[in-house]
Motif scaffolding. Structure first.
Motif, PDB file in Angstrom:
ATOM      1  N   MET A 328       0.784  -1.233   0.000  1.00 57.98           N
ATOM      2  CA  MET A 328       0.000   0.000   0.000  1.00 57.98           C
ATOM      3  C   MET A 328       0.817   1.285   0.000  1.00 57.98           C
ATOM      4  O   MET A 328       0.351   2.325   0.445  1.00 57.98           O
ATOM      5  CB  MET A 328      -0.944  -0.004   1.203  1.00 57.98           C
ATOM      6  CG  MET A 328      -2.044  -1.051   1.141  1.00 57.98           C
ATOM      7  SD  MET A 328      -3.127  -0.873  -0.281  1.00 57.98           S
ATOM      8  CE  MET A 328      -3.845   0.729   0.043  1.00 57.98           C
ATOM      9  N   GLN A 484      -1.579  -2.073  -4.166  1.00 61.37           N
ATOM     10  CA  GLN A 484      -1.703  -0.958  -5.094  1.00 61.37           C
ATOM     11  C   GLN A 484      -0.911  -1.281  -6.357  1.00 61.37           C
ATOM     12  O   GLN A 484      -0.018  -2.125  -6.358  1.00 61.37           O
ATOM     13  CB  GLN A 484      -1.153   0.328  -4.482  1.00 61.37           C
ATOM     14  CG  GLN A 484      -2.016   0.928  -3.390  1.00 61.37           C
ATOM     15  CD  GLN A 484      -1.416   2.201  -2.818  1.00 61.37           C
ATOM     16  OE1 GLN A 484      -0.202   2.372  -2.782  1.00 61.37           O
ATOM     17  NE2 GLN A 484      -2.258   3.107  -2.356  1.00 61.37           N
ATOM     18  N   LYS A 488      -0.249   3.713  -8.783  1.00 62.03           N
ATOM     19  CA  LYS A 488      -1.427   4.006  -7.967  1.00 62.03           C
ATOM     20  C   LYS A 488      -2.664   4.316  -8.811  1.00 62.03           C
ATOM     21  O   LYS A 488      -3.346   5.316  -8.628  1.00 62.03           O
ATOM     22  CB  LYS A 488      -1.137   5.144  -6.991  1.00 62.03           C
ATOM     23  CG  LYS A 488      -0.075   4.769  -5.975  1.00 62.03           C
ATOM     24  CD  LYS A 488       0.046   5.783  -4.869  1.00 62.03           C
ATOM     25  CE  LYS A 488       1.075   5.316  -3.847  1.00 62.03           C
ATOM     26  NZ  LYS A 488       1.256   6.265  -2.751  1.00 62.03           N
ATOM     27  N   GLU A 490      -6.394   4.231 -10.001  1.00 58.23           N
ATOM     28  CA  GLU A 490      -7.621   4.239  -9.233  1.00 58.23           C
ATOM     29  C   GLU A 490      -8.667   3.361  -9.907  1.00 58.23           C
ATOM     30  O   GLU A 490      -8.676   3.188 -11.121  1.00 58.23           O
ATOM     31  CB  GLU A 490      -8.171   5.664  -9.098  1.00 58.23           C
ATOM     32  CG  GLU A 490      -7.304   6.565  -8.227  1.00 58.23           C
ATOM     33  CD  GLU A 490      -7.946   7.916  -8.003  1.00 58.23           C
ATOM     34  OE1 GLU A 490      -8.828   8.281  -8.804  1.00 58.23           O
ATOM     35  OE2 GLU A 490      -7.584   8.593  -7.038  1.00 58.23           O
ATOM     36  N   ASP A 495      -7.718   3.389  -4.451  1.00 53.70           N
ATOM     37  CA  ASP A 495      -6.419   3.220  -5.111  1.00 53.70           C
ATOM     38  C   ASP A 495      -5.785   1.883  -4.760  1.00 53.70           C
ATOM     39  O   ASP A 495      -4.572   1.762  -4.716  1.00 53.70           O
ATOM     40  CB  ASP A 495      -5.486   4.367  -4.725  1.00 53.70           C
ATOM     41  CG  ASP A 495      -5.213   4.422  -3.228  1.00 53.70           C
ATOM     42  OD1 ASP A 495      -5.887   3.690  -2.473  1.00 53.70           O
ATOM     43  OD2 ASP A 495      -4.325   5.188  -2.814  1.00 53.70           O
ATOM     44  N   PHE A 496      -6.605   0.860  -4.516  1.00 56.16           N
ATOM     45  CA  PHE A 496      -6.069  -0.442  -4.155  1.00 56.16           C
ATOM     46  C   PHE A 496      -6.907  -1.542  -4.803  1.00 56.16           C
ATOM     47  O   PHE A 496      -8.006  -1.296  -5.320  1.00 56.16           O
ATOM     48  CB  PHE A 496      -6.046  -0.632  -2.637  1.00 56.16           C
ATOM     49  CG  PHE A 496      -7.415  -0.597  -2.006  1.00 56.16           C
ATOM     50  CD1 PHE A 496      -8.127  -1.766  -1.778  1.00 56.16           C
ATOM     51  CD2 PHE A 496      -7.989   0.610  -1.641  1.00 56.16           C
ATOM     52  CE1 PHE A 496      -9.388  -1.733  -1.204  1.00 56.16           C
ATOM     53  CE2 PHE A 496      -9.258   0.651  -1.068  1.00 56.16           C
ATOM     54  CZ  PHE A 496      -9.956  -0.524  -0.853  1.00 56.16           C
TER      55      PHE A 496
END
Length: 747
Positions: A328, A484, A488, A490, A495-496
């Protein structure tokens, strides 16, 4: 680390999997990368203190803790070894354990227990009597604080009688071993009965000045609890914490807090307590403690406790160096002031790399000749530092020395990570023993990420697909894997990612998807391709979607057809629900939702087939504006703003998230629709049609420069199609653009 996100409305997720609860954001152990799950090691007595995002491993894992308990716990072993010395014939630990800890135990001559039978052979009747006595009184070792409990006074009176009985036994028995044992029973019963003065006398007379074995530390714990608060009391707790693993959780939770780390500093020069204090301090710290580890090594020369601290320090470095890359974007736990790690990662990450080198140098210099923890840590630190060839060689050497199943498993996982980083062709995923994997650690995620960051996308996809083998439908809110993308990206919930299907859309192009389909078809019967086999139609659909995004409609149609008609009408895939509007209809008032004008719907291949028909017709037939308008409507509806957005995307949200797909501008700005509306305008024969097509082109243009104007006049000035409409077709412009309602719809 953020622990929540603003709730966003998700209109659709066409790939079925566990939905994410509103406000959810990965945190804690979900956001930490680790191979060092406690099940990979034999550190009984230390399990609660494994490095964890929750600071102490036992915090959220009580059920897990029960599973991790060995058949014979560390503290029990220490006690059993004392009993093992009492017979002329050495009896195995399991028999002694069952005789001491399993109740009820047959202590007669007819017993099947080897230890009990040996005691009878040697006429050790006093020991058998003690064992029977312990079994009889063990249920009295507890508090009774409920005034409504009817047995409370009875147990208290019984404890008093038992204490008197123990006192008589102590006076009569001559054996030192038994005298201490009975005295400890008295200490413990006095503790629960609240007879602290009597407890002190038993402790001081029979245990305090004897050998420091496990009985000593058990007695010390109970006696020390009711001593006055002082640095000396803290130091004694440090000593018990070090030597009696069964008391560690209680001591840490109830008697030693963070302040005691500083109170006890004045005693560090005392040779008896220094190692105990340093051990406790190191276990509490989530920061860098190599300095204390070096001091402990100097004092002890190396032991099991030091091995655990080495493992814990490497676990921290694993989190600091790999969690930001693999999970992350930041470590799961990091000692910082009030700022975000990512804001200063360019400063902190190099410092952590330098610290990893310091730990590695210490291990290399002081490593025992054959110690699994030190050898494994040396290999893993080399991997963390990017020394893949060195790490691989160290692992291969360790594999020859350490042969247990646990040792081999973790070493091989480190070996595979190195092979992935080195693009070693000997790592054959088609033959990989995927069924032997588990989710006790994040190895699958690490291997997938390693393939991904070295550009081996097909291999990364194969490994990502393995994650679905471990999804637990009953454990609805537990995500074994979250991560992620490197840049990153979206998606509809943040965002993960928690699902491989969504993610491969971000990392793979048509070439990689075609190769995955080819590999899957070649390996249909291998368990490693079980998920990909079941998802083969999704892969065809994804490949078609990628060609659509690139404007290659014939190739898109080819692979949509391969997915099959049943795929698009299967309710599990959501196309029948979210792709249920007419993509060839649009007007100034139409937007994302189905309108009353929609009377027909199409599947993805049907839409492309008809779109191609209109494109061919626009080149040869006379009524070009009709076909251009149909083409423009379709392209508009395949954008974020239209009713057929699922042609290009797999999820939609009211929060207009952006990513780096090749058609990102087209998806949000409708440039193709704009160009075909303009072509329809140029070929229109009637003024009302020409004005309408200009207005629709202007509607698309507004998507590109909506942030550039403020108010109707500014809007018309920045939009060339609206300017032309007002200039050439003033009457129609009042209808299409006039008034707040029309203005809003034109937006």
């Amino acid at each position: 680390m953020k622990i929540w996100i603003i709730c966003i409305a998700i209109l659709s997720i066409s790939i079925p999997f566990k939905s994410l609860s509103c406000g959810y954001y990965p945190s804690g152990e979900e956001a930490r990368f680790t191979l060092f799950h406690p099940t990979n090691f034999d550190f009984d007595g230390f399990t609660p203190f494994f490095y964890s995002a929750y600071y102490y491993y036992y915090s959220p894992y009580e059920e897990d803790m029960e599973k991790l308990k060995p058949d014979i716990e560390e503290e029990e072993v220490k006690n059993i070894l004392l009993w093992q010395k009492l017979t002329k014939v050495k009896i195995n630990k399991r028999s002694i354990h069952d005789a001491l800890y399993r109740s009820p135990t047959d202590l007669t001559k007819k017993s099947t227990n080897k230890f009990v039978r040996q005691l009878h052979r040697e006429n050790k009747h006093d020991l058998l009597e003690y064992m029977a006595f312990v079994s009889r009184v063990s249920n009295l070792n507890t508090y009774h604080s409920d005034p409504w409990e009817k047995n409370d006074r009875f147990d208290a009176k019984l404890r008093v009688r038992i204490i008197e009985e123990i006192n008589q036994k102590i006076q009569n028995v001559q054996d030192h071993f038994l005298k201490r044992r009975y005295a400890f029973l008295a200490v413990r019963l006095c503790f629960y009965e609240g007879q602290y003065e009597l407890m002190n006398r038993y402790w001081e007379k029979y245990i305090q000045h004897t050998e420091k074995d496990i009985v000593y530390y058990w007695g010390l714990y109970y006696w020390n609890v009711h001593q006055p608060d002082s640095p000396e009391r803290d130091n004694r707790f440090f000593e018990v914490f070090y030597n009696a693993s069964g008391k560690r959780r209680t001591i840490r939770s109830n008697y030693l807090n963070e302040n005691h780390l500083y109170i006890g500093k004045g005693e560090l020069n005392h040779p008896v307590y220094e190692k105990d204090f340093l051990f406790y301090k190191s276990l509490r710290s989530t920061g860098k403690v190599l300095r204390d580890i070096k001091r402990l090594h100097k004092i002890t020369g190396g032991n099991h406790e030091l091995d655990f601290l080495i493992l814990r320090e490497v676990s921290k470095l694993e989190d600091w160096l790999l969690s930001p890359q693999f999970v992350m974007g930041s470590p799961a736990i990091y000692e910082m002031d009030d700022c975000c790690y990512e804001d200063v990662s360019d400063i902190l990450f190099p410092r952590d790399v330098q610290y990893a080198r310091q730990v590695l140098r210490f291990i290399r210099k002081n490593k025992p000749k054959k110690n699994y923890i030190w050898d494994m840590s040396e290999a893993y630190l080399n991997y963390l530092l990017g020394n893949y060839k060195t790490s691989k060689a160290k692992v291969q050497s360790a594999l020859k020395k350490f042969r247990s199943k646990k040792e081999q498993k973790l070493l091989k996982q480190i070996l595979y990570l190195n092979q992935a980083a080195l693009k070693d062709k000997s790592l054959d995923l088609t033959k990989f023993d995927v069924e032997s994997l588990d989710v006790d650690n994040k190895f699958i995620l690490g291997l997938a990420k390693e393939f991904e960051r070295t550009g081996q996308i097909e291999k990364a996809i194969i490994v990502y697909s393995w994650m679905t083998l471990f999804e637990d439908e009953e454990d609805y809110y537990n995500y074994h894997f979250v991560w992620q993308s490197p840049n990153k990206n979206e998606n509809s919930w943040g965002d993960f990612f928690v699902n491989y299907k969504y993610y491969i859309d971000f990392i793979a192009g048509p070439k990689e998807i075609k190769n995955i389909i080819r590999l899957t078809k070649l390996n249909f019967d291998r368990p490693n391709f079980k998920t990909l086999k079941s998802d083969i139609n999704y892969l065809y659909d994804l490949l078609g979607t990628k060609y659509l995004r690139r404007g290659k409609l014939n190739l898109a149609l080819k692979y949509f057809d391969k997915a099959g008609q049943n795929y698009y009408i299967n309710e599990d895939n959501s196309y029948d629900y979210y792709l249920n509007a007419n993509p060839f209809y649009a007007d100034l008032n139409s937007h994302h939702k189905v309108s009353k004008a929609d009377t027909v719907s199409y599947t993805k291949p049907q839409i492309i087939r008809r779109l191609l028909k209109h494109l061919r017709a626009s080149d040869v037939e006379g009524n070009k504006s009709y076909h251009y308008n149909a083409i423009a409507n379709c392209y508009y509806n395949m954008t974020y703003h239209g009713n057929s957005w699922m042609m290009r995307r797999y999820a939609w949200s009211i929060s207009e998230f952006h990513n780096d797909f090749v058609d990102e501008k087209e998806y949000h700005r409708a440039n193709l629709a704009k160009s075909y509306y303009y072509k329809a305008y140029l070929s229109a024969e009637e003024s009302d049609s020409a004005a309408y097509y200009l207005a629709m082109a202007g509607k698309c243009e507004a998507l590109s420069n909506i942030d550039k104007w403020d108010g109707e006049e500014d809007r018309d000035f920045t939009n060339k199609y609206y300017r032309t409409l007002k200039k050439k077709y003033a009457d129609w412009s009042d209808i299409y653009l006039g008034g707040c309602y029309a203005f809003d719809q034109a937006k």
